[in-house]
Enzyme design. Sequence first.
Site, PDB file in Angstrom:
ATOM      1  N   HIS A  77       0.005   2.652  -2.831  1.00  0.00           N
ATOM      2  CA  HIS A  77       0.146   2.006  -1.516  1.00  0.00           C
ATOM      3  C   HIS A  77       0.604   0.563  -1.653  1.00  0.00           C
ATOM      4  O   HIS A  77       0.207  -0.145  -2.572  1.00  0.00           O
ATOM      5  CB  HIS A  77      -1.129   2.141  -0.688  1.00  0.00           C
ATOM      6  CG  HIS A  77      -2.340   1.414  -1.187  1.00  0.00           C
ATOM      7  ND1 HIS A  77      -2.641   0.140  -0.789  1.00  0.00           N
ATOM      8  CD2 HIS A  77      -3.348   1.786  -2.007  1.00  0.00           C
ATOM      9  CE1 HIS A  77      -3.792  -0.238  -1.351  1.00  0.00           C
ATOM     10  NE2 HIS A  77      -4.242   0.745  -2.100  1.00  0.00           N
ATOM     11  N   ASP A  96      -4.825  -4.465  -5.834  1.00  0.00           N
ATOM     12  CA  ASP A  96      -5.023  -3.251  -5.034  1.00  0.00           C
ATOM     13  C   ASP A  96      -4.024  -3.285  -3.882  1.00  0.00           C
ATOM     14  O   ASP A  96      -4.267  -3.965  -2.894  1.00  0.00           O
ATOM     15  CB  ASP A  96      -6.461  -3.199  -4.526  1.00  0.00           C
ATOM     16  CG  ASP A  96      -6.744  -2.019  -3.615  1.00  0.00           C
ATOM     17  OD1 ASP A  96      -5.908  -1.113  -3.538  1.00  0.00           O
ATOM     18  OD2 ASP A  96      -7.805  -2.030  -2.967  1.00  0.00           O
ATOM     19  N   GLU A 138      -2.708   2.425   3.630  1.00  0.00           N
ATOM     20  CA  GLU A 138      -3.780   3.075   2.869  1.00  0.00           C
ATOM     21  C   GLU A 138      -5.135   2.463   3.184  1.00  0.00           C
ATOM     22  O   GLU A 138      -6.144   3.148   3.292  1.00  0.00           O
ATOM     23  CB  GLU A 138      -3.506   2.988   1.358  1.00  0.00           C
ATOM     24  CG  GLU A 138      -4.448   3.844   0.499  1.00  0.00           C
ATOM     25  CD  GLU A 138      -5.753   3.160   0.100  1.00  0.00           C
ATOM     26  OE1 GLU A 138      -6.645   3.844  -0.419  1.00  0.00           O
ATOM     27  OE2 GLU A 138      -5.903   1.944   0.318  1.00  0.00           O
ATOM     28  N   ASP A 174      -3.663   4.040  -8.343  1.00  0.00           N
ATOM     29  CA  ASP A 174      -4.404   3.017  -7.586  1.00  0.00           C
ATOM     30  C   ASP A 174      -5.464   2.391  -8.486  1.00  0.00           C
ATOM     31  O   ASP A 174      -5.723   2.891  -9.584  1.00  0.00           O
ATOM     32  CB  ASP A 174      -5.063   3.661  -6.352  1.00  0.00           C
ATOM     33  CG  ASP A 174      -5.307   2.664  -5.220  1.00  0.00           C
ATOM     34  OD1 ASP A 174      -5.376   1.452  -5.468  1.00  0.00           O
ATOM     35  OD2 ASP A 174      -5.446   3.119  -4.056  1.00  0.00           O
TER      36      ASP A 174
HETATM   37 CO    CO Z   1      -8.241  -1.090  -1.450  1.00  0.00          CO
HETATM   38 ZN    ZN Z   2      -6.022   0.719  -3.218  1.00  0.00          ZN
END
Ligand code: CO
Ligand code: ZN
Length: 333
Positions: free
Chosen positions: A60, A162, A194, A217
Amino acid sequence: MKELIKKLVETYGPSGSEDRIRDTIKREIQGLADEVKVDPLGNLIATRKGDGARILVAAHMDEIGVVVTFIDENGFLRFSNVGGVTPHVLLGERVVFANGTIGVCGAEKLDDIKDLKLNKMYIDIGARDRKEAEGKVSIGDAAGYWREFSDLGDRLVSKSMDDRIGCAVIIEAMRRVKNERLPNEVCFAFTAQEEVGARGARTVAYGVSPDIGIAVDVTGTGDTPEGWKMAVKLGAGAAIKAMDRSLVAHPKVKELLVEVANREDIPYQIEVLEYGGTDAGSIHTSKEGVPSGVISIPARYIHTPSELVDYGDVESCVRLLVETIKTPLKGRF
Ligand code: CO
Ligand code: ZN
């Protein structure tokens, strides 16, 4: 890869406001795919055409953030969360809006710090009154953390690792297989939204209709002082997910990743994450079901402005992804 990582993590892009990060990624993947398209929700999908199994690889591109809900007469902004932001992490932090406006997160006077909730907080953009504030931001505008990338050598720190680090892993893998004939068709997706519930991945999976899904991820670690009890640690290699709150990894996908890691001598660790989920949560329940798994980059301090990863782990994840998509998968799922 550090230059690419710095560029990705420092780019603005809270969930639903992915235009800028999508353009950045689009430039980075130029010439690396046979077809590049943006779907109606704003997901970026780059396909390496081929016979064999169709693999969806997803990371993402959105980041967590805040959204303006109200502007008071003194020019202070009240706000809500876009994804998983915590009040005590925000206190004293700076956030940036799409137009470059910087704000500081402050809080009302509280007798007990436990009372610190987002509705006791505000953003100060330096405006003297509502009119001046409204000249800079509007209700519904989203902001992300404002923080620089730091290179600590073997370890890297930034906001939005992230999941921009997952995007970097995919981009680097695309570069490494550029001149290879792949035995599978591979759809590399940079997904939207996401952090608000893996929403982009849902439409990507529907559109792509893959035989197998792999999300890339971050995951948590259990290696900090008096931290969470968890077997994953920084520097021990790519994490292969067994389970999190959104997914029980398909045994065949988990086994495939383990088999590839063993075959290619790639350091890896098995991961169970007791909180959070990934795009694979949406992918595996799409259509009639898609066998799915996750390659995770171990990260400390997830959802703070200082997410910390190990550069060796990042390299292990790139290699694991490259070798997996180079493995003939037709008929295995
Ligand atoms: Co996150
Ligand atoms: Zn993530």
